[in-house]
Design a protein around this motif. Structure first.
Motif, mmCIF file in Angstrom:
data_model
loop_
_atom_site.group_PDB
_atom_site.id
_atom_site.type_symbol
_atom_site.label_atom_id
_atom_site.label_comp_id
_atom_site.label_asym_id
_atom_site.label_seq_id
_atom_site.Cartn_x
_atom_site.Cartn_y
_atom_site.Cartn_z
ATOM 1 N N LEU A 404 0.838 -1.198 0.000
ATOM 2 C CA LEU A 404 0.000 0.000 0.000
ATOM 3 C C LEU A 404 0.880 1.257 0.000
ATOM 4 N N ALA A 405 2.045 1.135 -0.649
ATOM 5 C CA ALA A 405 2.987 2.246 -0.642
ATOM 6 C C ALA A 405 2.421 3.478 -1.333
ATOM 7 N N SER A 406 1.550 3.282 -2.330
ATOM 8 C CA SER A 406 0.974 4.429 -3.021
ATOM 9 C C SER A 406 0.053 5.219 -2.102
ATOM 10 N N THR A 407 -0.460 4.572 -1.056
ATOM 11 C CA THR A 407 -1.325 5.251 -0.096
ATOM 12 C C THR A 407 -0.518 5.973 0.961
ATOM 13 N N SER A 408 0.589 5.384 1.388
ATOM 14 C CA SER A 408 1.374 5.991 2.463
ATOM 15 C C SER A 408 2.337 7.063 1.973
ATOM 16 N N GLY A 409 2.892 6.886 0.791
ATOM 17 C CA GLY A 409 3.901 7.804 0.292
ATOM 18 C C GLY A 409 5.302 7.514 0.800
ATOM 19 N N LEU A 410 5.456 6.520 1.657
ATOM 20 C CA LEU A 410 6.754 6.241 2.268
ATOM 21 C C LEU A 410 7.788 5.763 1.242
ATOM 22 N N GLU A 411 7.431 4.735 0.506
ATOM 23 C CA GLU A 411 8.408 4.117 -0.392
ATOM 24 C C GLU A 411 8.932 5.118 -1.413
ATOM 25 N N ALA A 412 8.045 5.922 -1.984
ATOM 26 C CA ALA A 412 8.466 6.888 -2.988
ATOM 27 C C ALA A 412 9.436 7.897 -2.400
ATOM 28 N N GLY A 413 9.208 8.308 -1.147
ATOM 29 C CA GLY A 413 10.078 9.294 -0.524
ATOM 30 C C GLY A 413 11.439 8.749 -0.158
ATOM 31 N N VAL A 414 11.468 7.598 0.518
ATOM 32 C CA VAL A 414 12.740 7.032 0.964
ATOM 33 C C VAL A 414 13.532 6.481 -0.225
ATOM 34 N N ALA A 415 12.838 5.828 -1.159
ATOM 35 C CA ALA A 415 13.521 5.232 -2.310
ATOM 36 C C ALA A 415 14.146 6.288 -3.205
ATOM 37 N N ALA A 416 13.627 7.498 -3.182
ATOM 38 C CA ALA A 416 14.227 8.575 -3.969
ATOM 39 C C ALA A 416 15.634 8.897 -3.483
ATOM 40 N N VAL A 417 15.918 8.510 -2.227
ATOM 41 C CA VAL A 417 17.244 8.719 -1.650
ATOM 42 C C VAL A 417 18.050 7.426 -1.663
ATOM 43 N N ASP A 418 17.432 6.339 -1.152
ATOM 44 C CA ASP A 418 18.133 5.052 -1.062
ATOM 45 C C ASP A 418 17.088 3.940 -1.108
ATOM 46 N N GLN A 419 16.947 3.315 -2.251
ATOM 47 C CA GLN A 419 15.915 2.299 -2.430
ATOM 48 C C GLN A 419 16.132 1.077 -1.539
#
Length: 711
Positions: A404-419
């Motif tokens: 549910l990363a599209s709902t939380s926004g977490l993965e997109a934010g952290v992965a933009a720095v270090d996937q």
């Protein structure tokens, strides 16, 4: 040689010798057998001194051979002085009922004083029926719930980055009946965690039936292999097979596969009396005396056998070198060849010290954080993604989503720095939380996220137990943990209150907030505004905030707060107030927006309404509102979280509280009889209409209450 290397070098001796000199194996096995006796004697002694004279004997004794092989065979790199230092191997006892065997080993190695083995399970003892961080050297609280393997997997993920280390865990075949174990097995296999080693205590029994599992289990090594693991099935009634499997994991080539070692044995193996084969026993003094005497006789025989072997070596052509190596191996096992026959065996000395303070504050450029336009609307995911692109530049920030990363926004934010620090475990919420606990235990500021109702209560409760024990160990004058060693773990709960909308009753988040309110150590926040969300994130990034359950809106909302707003846990905020207000309207989340609209409608009818946003419970403000003489209306899109806490506040302050509750009104999702219920699919507009939480209905409730007060 540095202090660190001296701490680690001796533990590697037996395995290192075996790699170079295979002919030493017979002597090493004999030494392990002697150490086996020492640990069993210490374990039995715990039963004699326990507050209930009890012992989880079946699992403790069946686990002894794998544990002794692991800890004394030279496979673990350990810094016993500082068990929290990154880079050393980590052991997790998932099958917590074997704590007595593990505690015997930990005392013997010097994690704590032998006196802690006495009076276990009593209120004043640090040694409980299951292990937890209150006990020096233990990283998480575990029990028979199939969760330790998931945390150990999280340690292994962290151990793949520098400084690298291996993660070892012991599980029982009984707890492998828990579904959370297989969430871990699937993920670890496809993630190629070849620094993860799982020892399965396959003792073919459980609590109700000690000589078989309640339903037939397949050949576990084949099951592990089917998920991409390296698997061994060994005879764990002797040391050779366990030692060989551990050697292959520790020294063999890493092939991208985690390792499972299925240790086949029986409950109570190694005890003399079959009384000890049960899950837990309450031992009489006569039985303990008998058992100890026989264990000591066995040890004496093993010592004699070893000394004879050593003498034969010393008399052979090339035996002097091997004999010297065996003496060195014995020292690494806390055995002095010159005093090896002595009883009781030497335990300690204590090496573990209070560990260094951890700096938990996340460093970031505050000027790079998102700047919100008060005229626009933002979703929580937008804020989270934008902020995490800044926060995650600090390598201690990590996130785990569960599909549910599209709902939380977490993965997109952290992965933009270090996937590599932005993980997604798929539809496996328990595993998500367990990995999150592992990263938090290692000092990371960790975020996990899924829908509100999807968080696993069983996992959450055990994590909270471990957090409490950490705080106890920090606070104790002689505790082993220092400031900064609590867990910084945030549960980002999306689609709170009416935000799930048309997804169905199983997805609706109206009851999670009251359910999780009963979990100790958990701090609950219900977010009403994008700017508030940003401020909450900066509050969490300050560090040492503990376990935080943050409920956020799924769709966009207006900005209610200015850029100068600073969130403070336990503080509500008065958003609207007039000098002549007769009503106070309290809400949280999107309900605050409806409350502000309802206040405007009420003002047109000549009724002044104070609007209060209460993202977390503010005892002082609730009491102030009660004493204000205003009509209080709690309008909540859930089962009445703030209202129920308001009643608790009144009760706690009953000595100073006077008056009645006639001025207190509620509109929430409870039934007309005040019972909890679940919510069916509907649009947001339909839901606020159905539960009378739309502004027009809230305003009518206010008008009716004001009119009734004048009669």
């Amino acid at each position: 040689m540095t202090k660190m290397s001296s701490t680690l070098s001796s533990s590697a001796a037996p395995a290192a010798f075996l790699q170079q000199y295979p002919l030493l194996r017979a002597g090493i096995l004999k030494l392990l057998a002697i150490k086996d006796s020492d640990i069993r004697i210490l374990t039995l002694g715990q039963s004699r001194d326990a507050v209930d004279n009890g012992l989880h004997s079946g699992g403790a004794f069946s686990a002894t051979i794998p544990l002794v092989a692991l800890f004394y065979g030279g496979f673990l790199k350990l810094d016993i002085e500082d068990p929290t230092r990154r880079g050393q191997d980590i052991f997790t006892l998932s099958k917590g009922h074997a704590v007595a065997a593990m505690a015997s080993i930990y005392a013997e190695l010097g994690y704590f004083d032998q006196k802690l083995l006495r009076h276990s399970r009593s209120h004043e003892s640090l040694l409980n029926g299951h292990p937890g961080p209150v006990l020096p050297g233990v990283h998480i609280a575990t029990g028979p719930m199939g969760q330790g393997i998931g945390v150990a997997q999280g340690f292994a993920i962290a151990g793949r980055t520098s400084p690298r280390f291996d993660s070892y865990v012991m599980v029982g075949d009984g707890e492998l009946q828990e579904g959370s174990c297989w969430e871990t097995v699937m993920y670890a296999g496809q993630s190629h965690l070849d620094n993860l080693c799982v020892l399965v205590d396959r003792n073919n029994g459980q609590l109700d039936v000690h000589n078989r599992t309640l339903f037939p289990m397949p050949e576990l090594d084949k099951v592990f292999r089917s998920y991409g693991w390296e698997a061994h099935s060994v005879d764990a009634t002797q040391y050779d097979g366990v030692l060989t499997a551990l050697e292959q994991f520790r020294f063999g080539p890493r092939n991208g596969k985690p390792t499972a070692i299925v240790c086949n044995t029986t409950k109570g193996y190694g005890a003399f009396s079959d009384f000890m084969n049960k899950h837990k026993v309450t031992t009489s003094e006569s039985l303990i005396v008998q058992e100890l005497a026989l264990q000591e006789e066995r040890r004496s025989a093993r010592v004699a056998e070893f000394l004879e072997h050593l003498s034969e070596l010393e008399g052979s052509a090339d035996g002097e070198l091997r004999a010297t190596m065996l003496r060195e191996a014995a020292r690494s096992m806390h055995l002095d060849v010159e005093r090896i026959a002595a009883l009781p065996p030497v335990v300690g000395p204590v090496l573990t010290k209070r560990v260094p303070v951890r700096d938990k504050q996340i460093r970031y450029d505050a000027t790079a954080l998102p700047k919100l336009d008060p005229k626009k609307q933002y979703s929580a995911a937008e804020i989270v993604t934008g902020a995490m692109k800044v926060f995650a530049r600090d390598s201690r920030v990590a996130s785990i989503d569960s599909d549910l990363a599209s709902t939380s926004g977490l993965e997109a934010g952290v992965a933009a720095v270090d996937q590599h620090r932005a993980l997604n475990v798929g539809v496996a919420e328990a595993n998500m939380m367990l990995i999150g606990e592992a990263f938090a235990a290692l000092g990371c500021n960790t975020w996990t996220s899924t829908f509100c109702p999807f968080f696993n209560w069983q996992v959450l409760r055990r994590i909270a137990v471990g957090q409490q024990e950490r705080l106890e160990a920090i606070a104790a004058p002689d505790g082993w943990l220092s400031e900064g060693h609590g867990l910084d773990l945030t549960f980002l709960a999306t689609a709170a209150n009416f935000e799930t909308r048309t997804n169905g009753a199983t997805h609706m988040g109206n009851d999670d907030i009251t359910t999780f309110d009963a979990v100790g150590q958990l701090q609950i926040i219900d977010v009403s505004c994008p700017q508030q969300m940003l401020s909450i994130m900066t509050w969490i990034m300050a560090g040492n905030r503990g376990l935080v359950y943050v409920r956020v809106m799924r769709t966009g909302s207006a900005v209610l707060y200015g850029q100068q707003y600073e969130f403070e846990f336990g503080k509500g905020q008065v958003l609207l107030e007039g000098e002549n207000d007769t009503v106070a309207l309290i809400s949280s989340g999107r309900g605050v927006h409806e409350a502000l609209e309802a206040a405007k409608l009420s003002a047109t009818a000549g009724v002044g309404v104070t609007v209060v946003d209460m993202p977390s419970i503010d005892d002082e403000l609730l009491l102030k509102l009660y004493h204000s003489g205003k009509i209080l209306l709690f309008a909540e899109q859930n089962n009445g979280y703030i209202w129920q806490n308001f009643l608790k506040v009144l009760y706690r302050n009953r000595a100073t509280v006077s008056g009645s509750l006639e001025r207190v009104l509620t509109v929430n999702t409870l039934t007309a009889e005040g019972k909890p219920q679940f919510i069916h699919s509907a649009t947001y507009e339909e839901l606020v209409e159905a539960f009378k939480l739309a502004p027009v209905h809230i305003a009518k409730t206010i008008m009716d209450a004001v009119a009734a007060s004048k009669r």
